[in-house]
Design a protein around this motif. Structure first.
Motif, PDB file in Angstrom:
ATOM      1  N   GLN A  41     -15.151  -3.113  -3.089  1.00 18.80           N
ATOM      2  CA  GLN A  41     -14.293  -2.071  -3.651  1.00 18.80           C
ATOM      3  C   GLN A  41     -13.616  -1.285  -2.536  1.00 18.80           C
ATOM      4  OE1 GLN A  41     -16.247   0.366  -6.551  1.00 18.80           O
ATOM      5  NE2 GLN A  41     -14.496   1.719  -6.870  1.00 18.80           N
ATOM      6  N   VAL A  42     -12.359  -0.939  -2.745  1.00 20.72           N
ATOM      7  CA  VAL A  42     -11.569  -0.216  -1.750  1.00 20.72           C
ATOM      8  C   VAL A  42     -11.143   1.119  -2.341  1.00 20.72           C
ATOM      9  CG1 VAL A  42      -9.523  -0.249  -0.284  1.00 20.72           C
ATOM     10  CG2 VAL A  42     -10.716  -2.387  -0.809  1.00 20.72           C
ATOM     11  N   ASN A 188      -7.950   6.990 -10.542  1.00 16.35           N
ATOM     12  CA  ASN A 188      -7.871   6.522  -9.160  1.00 16.35           C
ATOM     13  C   ASN A 188      -7.173   7.496  -8.231  1.00 16.35           C
ATOM     14  OD1 ASN A 188      -4.844   5.785  -9.137  1.00 16.35           O
ATOM     15  ND2 ASN A 188      -5.597   4.613 -10.878  1.00 16.35           N
ATOM     16  N   MET A 189      -6.759   8.649  -8.762  1.00 18.34           N
ATOM     17  CA  MET A 189      -6.082   9.641  -7.941  1.00 18.34           C
ATOM     18  C   MET A 189      -6.315  11.008  -8.562  1.00 18.34           C
ATOM     19  SD  MET A 189      -2.193   9.336  -6.439  1.00 18.34           S
ATOM     20  CE  MET A 189      -2.635   7.823  -5.539  1.00 18.34           C
ATOM     21  N   SER A 312     -11.808 -10.182  -8.417  1.00 21.31           N
ATOM     22  CA  SER A 312     -12.222  -9.732  -9.738  1.00 21.31           C
ATOM     23  C   SER A 312     -11.329  -8.582 -10.191  1.00 21.31           C
ATOM     24  CB  SER A 312     -13.677  -9.267  -9.719  1.00 21.31           C
ATOM     25  OG  SER A 312     -14.008  -8.608 -10.936  1.00 21.31           O
ATOM     26  N   PRO A 313     -10.842  -8.601 -11.429  1.00 17.14           N
ATOM     27  CA  PRO A 313      -9.995  -7.499 -11.896  1.00 17.14           C
ATOM     28  C   PRO A 313     -10.757  -6.192 -12.078  1.00 17.14           C
ATOM     29  CG  PRO A 313     -10.468  -9.022 -13.684  1.00 17.14           C
ATOM     30  CD  PRO A 313     -10.989  -9.663 -12.430  1.00 17.14           C
ATOM     31  N   PHE A 314     -12.099  -6.260 -12.052  1.00 18.06           N
ATOM     32  CA  PHE A 314     -12.890  -5.065 -12.296  1.00 18.06           C
ATOM     33  C   PHE A 314     -13.497  -4.473 -11.020  1.00 18.06           C
ATOM     34  CE2 PHE A 314     -12.997  -7.469 -16.292  1.00 18.06           C
ATOM     35  CZ  PHE A 314     -12.477  -6.512 -17.140  1.00 18.06           C
ATOM     36  N   VAL A 315     -13.086  -4.965  -9.864  1.00 14.00           N
ATOM     37  CA  VAL A 315     -13.511  -4.385  -8.584  1.00 14.00           C
ATOM     38  C   VAL A 315     -12.350  -3.573  -8.048  1.00 14.00           C
ATOM     39  CG1 VAL A 315     -14.276  -4.842  -6.238  1.00 14.00           C
ATOM     40  CG2 VAL A 315     -15.127  -6.253  -8.122  1.00 14.00           C
ATOM     41  N   GLY A 316     -12.554  -2.266  -7.936  1.00 13.39           N
ATOM     42  CA  GLY A 316     -11.468  -1.352  -7.633  1.00 13.39           C
ATOM     43  C   GLY A 316     -10.833  -1.571  -6.272  1.00 13.39           C
ATOM     44  N   ASP A 317      -9.555  -1.177  -6.178  1.00 15.31           N
ATOM     45  CA  ASP A 317      -8.820  -1.216  -4.922  1.00 15.31           C
ATOM     46  C   ASP A 317      -7.697  -0.188  -5.002  1.00 15.31           C
ATOM     47  OD1 ASP A 317      -6.833  -2.343  -6.524  1.00 15.31           O
ATOM     48  OD2 ASP A 317      -7.307  -4.391  -5.924  1.00 15.31           O
ATOM     49  N   THR A 318      -6.768  -0.255  -4.064  1.00 19.45           N
ATOM     50  CA  THR A 318      -5.653   0.698  -4.015  1.00 19.45           C
ATOM     51  C   THR A 318      -4.341   0.011  -4.381  1.00 19.45           C
ATOM     52  OG1 THR A 318      -5.403   0.288  -1.639  1.00 19.45           O
ATOM     53  CG2 THR A 318      -6.786   2.132  -2.294  1.00 19.45           C
ATOM     54  N   GLN A 319      -4.358  -0.746  -5.470  1.00 21.22           N
ATOM     55  CA  GLN A 319      -3.158  -1.445  -5.908  1.00 21.22           C
ATOM     56  C   GLN A 319      -2.701  -1.000  -7.291  1.00 21.22           C
ATOM     57  OE1 GLN A 319      -2.918  -5.726  -4.223  1.00 21.22           O
ATOM     58  NE2 GLN A 319      -5.048  -5.528  -4.846  1.00 21.22           N
ATOM     59  N   HIS A 320      -3.191   0.153  -7.742  1.00 25.16           N
ATOM     60  CA  HIS A 320      -2.763   0.692  -9.026  1.00 25.16           C
ATOM     61  C   HIS A 320      -1.330   1.213  -8.943  1.00 25.16           C
ATOM     62  CE1 HIS A 320      -6.669   0.575 -11.136  1.00 25.16           C
ATOM     63  NE2 HIS A 320      -7.181   0.761  -9.931  1.00 25.16           N
ATOM     64  N   LEU A 321      -0.762   1.521 -10.099  1.00 18.15           N
ATOM     65  CA  LEU A 321       0.605   2.045 -10.145  1.00 18.15           C
ATOM     66  C   LEU A 321       0.746   3.283  -9.283  1.00 18.15           C
ATOM     67  CD1 LEU A 321       3.474   2.211 -11.282  1.00 18.15           C
ATOM     68  CD2 LEU A 321       2.523   3.397 -13.287  1.00 18.15           C
ATOM     69  N   SER A 322      -0.216   4.191  -9.348  1.00 13.07           N
ATOM     70  CA  SER A 322      -0.142   5.413  -8.541  1.00 13.07           C
ATOM     71  C   SER A 322      -0.146   5.090  -7.053  1.00 13.07           C
ATOM     72  CB  SER A 322      -1.328   6.324  -8.880  1.00 13.07           C
ATOM     73  OG  SER A 322      -2.559   5.638  -8.683  1.00 13.07           O
ATOM     74  N   HIS A 323      -0.991   4.170  -6.633  1.00 12.35           N
ATOM     75  CA  HIS A 323      -1.037   3.782  -5.221  1.00 12.35           C
ATOM     76  C   HIS A 323       0.259   3.108  -4.800  1.00 12.35           C
ATOM     77  CE1 HIS A 323      -5.567   3.494  -6.179  1.00 12.35           C
ATOM     78  NE2 HIS A 323      -5.330   4.654  -5.610  1.00 12.35           N
ATOM     79  N   ARG A 324       0.813   2.292  -5.694  1.00  8.56           N
ATOM     80  CA  ARG A 324       2.048   1.585  -5.359  1.00  8.56           C
ATOM     81  C   ARG A 324       3.211   2.557  -5.213  1.00  8.56           C
ATOM     82  NH1 ARG A 324       0.105  -2.004  -9.670  1.00  8.56           N
ATOM     83  NH2 ARG A 324       1.934  -1.496 -10.944  1.00  8.56           N
ATOM     84  N   LEU A 325       3.222   3.611  -6.050  1.00  5.51           N
ATOM     85  CA  LEU A 325       4.267   4.627  -5.916  1.00  5.51           C
ATOM     86  C   LEU A 325       4.132   5.385  -4.604  1.00  5.51           C
ATOM     87  CD1 LEU A 325       4.385   6.101  -9.549  1.00  5.51           C
ATOM     88  CD2 LEU A 325       6.016   4.537  -8.473  1.00  5.51           C
ATOM     89  N   VAL A 326       2.900   5.657  -4.186  1.00  7.14           N
ATOM     90  CA  VAL A 326       2.681   6.341  -2.910  1.00  7.14           C
ATOM     91  C   VAL A 326       3.136   5.463  -1.741  1.00  7.14           C
ATOM     92  CG1 VAL A 326       0.898   7.211  -1.337  1.00  7.14           C
ATOM     93  CG2 VAL A 326       0.828   7.816  -3.767  1.00  7.14           C
ATOM     94  N   LYS A 327       2.831   4.163  -1.824  1.00 12.35           N
ATOM     95  CA  LYS A 327       3.264   3.247  -0.765  1.00 12.35           C
ATOM     96  C   LYS A 327       4.779   3.139  -0.680  1.00 12.35           C
ATOM     97  CE  LYS A 327      -0.951   0.440  -1.008  1.00 12.35           C
ATOM     98  NZ  LYS A 327      -1.534  -0.875  -1.406  1.00 12.35           N
TER      99      LYS A 327
END
Length: 391
Positions: A41-42, A188-189, A312-327
């Motif tokens: 998880q990230v 996630n944020m 795995s789709p259920f192991v968290g990371d920083t690729q959510h919509l909110s993270h993508r907007l920040v990037k």
């Protein structure tokens, strides 16, 4: 009844806000800080922030429900209405609904039991991260039990064609699991999951109150969600000057919010009464999809990204919509506000969906699809134009 229903918002806030403040102090004393998660998880960063805010959210919803059931439920047992003849503490607007409260008490207790199970699951996972299979298995218990043991089911009209209720039970359980995980993914944020839940619940609440067939018990639960989230957001929303949240809700809160929103969308009657002008407006059943379009977009997009990477789709990371907007250049607080706004845009357009004419309802669907398509195209085009920076 409208005033009684809306009055539950400040009531839930009065429970959630001081309890959240107490949990912050208690969290620092006991060291109930956010964990690193399961292997692989990230997270953005590790901060000494308690992740027990879900306790405040759960009890801000559960306590008023338990108090209402314990007070009004026994009154509803009296079928001859003798209690109306003398002095009573039952509000006038609520007196005609007392018997309904008594009849729905078993289902309400089953709902509270389901929420408590998910709340405990979340608290355990927040302290000692569980594997995704264990979590999904436990989450499936109430998701299947609710439609199996009650009349809380979607698309019941397909029962005669499917040879029984099995298909509607499966569809309902899948919907509950998807929405529960979608709201869990949104956590996630700072301020994101509680704010989106408050916006979505407000839209559902407005639709319930303006409906030609008001559903006061569902509206009351939605009002409690709004109040619980607003009280929690006082300490969870990013502060000015770059300060982060003082507390997280953790899975102990996000699972509760997701399951409750899913349950209420299943219980809501979207079709107007027979004989009304809007009767036959079958497209009203799509209102939950429109209101929750943005959380579902985040859930489906991040799931697709992880699967394409062999993860795995259920192991968290920083690729959510909110993270993508920040990037893509947005500050974190601005990314949260943008997602609030997108949820509000789709949600507000869905409030009157059941009363619209077919061509008007089609415009709502097109608008929602255009919004999600523009988001996806913006993300894709900016991602291709931005040089990839390896950590």
């Amino acid at each position: 009844m409208v005033r009684l229903c809306l009055g539950l918002i400040p009531l839930a806030m009065l429970i959630s806000l001081p309890l959240t403040a107490a949990l912050i102090r208690l969290g620092h004393r006991l060291g109930t800080f956010d964990s690193a998660g399961v292997p692989g998880q990230v997270k953005l960063e590790q901060r000494r922030v308690p992740n027990t805010g879900g306790i405040a959210i759960f009890w801000a919803i559960a306590l008023p429900v338990l108090a209402g059931l314990s007070f009004f439920g026994p009154v509803g047992r009296n079928t001859d209405d003798e209690w109306r003849e003398g002095p009573t503490l039952v509000p006038v607007d609520l007196q005609d609904h007392i018997r309904g409260i008594h009849e729905q008490t078993p289902l309400a207790l089953g709902l509270l039991a389901s929420l408590f199970l998910l709340h405990i699951l979340g608290l355990i996972d927040d302290r000692r991260p569980l594997g995704p299979r264990i979590k999904l298995a436990v989450m499936a218990i109430p998701a299947v039990a609710i439609p199996l043991l009650s009349d809380t089911r979607l698309l019941t009209f397909i029962d005669p064609y499917a040879g029984g209720p099995w298909l509607s039970i499966a569809i309902t359980a899948l919907w509950i699991l998807v929405v529960t995980n979608a709201m869990n993914f949104m956590d996630n944020m700072d301020g994101l999951s509680a704010g989106v839940a408050a916006v979505a619940a407000s839209c559902f609440l407005a639709a319930t109150l303006v409906s030609p067939q008001p559903q006061w018990f569902i509206g009351a639960m939605l009002a409690l969600i709004v109040g619980a989230c607003l009280g929690f957001l006082v300490f969870n929303f990013p502060r000015r000057g770059g300060g982060g949240a003082k507390i997280y809700m953790g899975d102990g809160g996000s699972l509760v919010l997701g399951f409750l929103l899913a349950f209420l969308t299943v219980r809501t009657t979207y079709l107007p009464p027979t004989g009304a002008r809007e009767a036959g407006a079958w497209y009203a059943v799509f209102m939950p999809l429109v209101v929750l379009a943005v959380p579902l977009y985040d859930f489906l997009s991040v799931t697709a990204i992880r699967l394409s990477q062999g993860r795995s789709p259920f192991v968290g990371d920083t690729q959510h919509l909110s993270h993508r907007l920040v990037k893509l250049g947005l500050p974190r607080g601005a990314a949260v506000i943008v997602i609030y706004g997108l949820t509000a845009v789709t949600g507000v357009s869905a409030i009157s969906l059941g009363s619209l004419r077919p061509w008007q309802a089609a415009l709502v669907g097109v608008q929602t699809a255009v919004i999600l398509t523009v988001i996806a195209l913006f993300e894709f085009s900016r991602a291709r134009a931005t040089p990839r920076v390896e950590p």
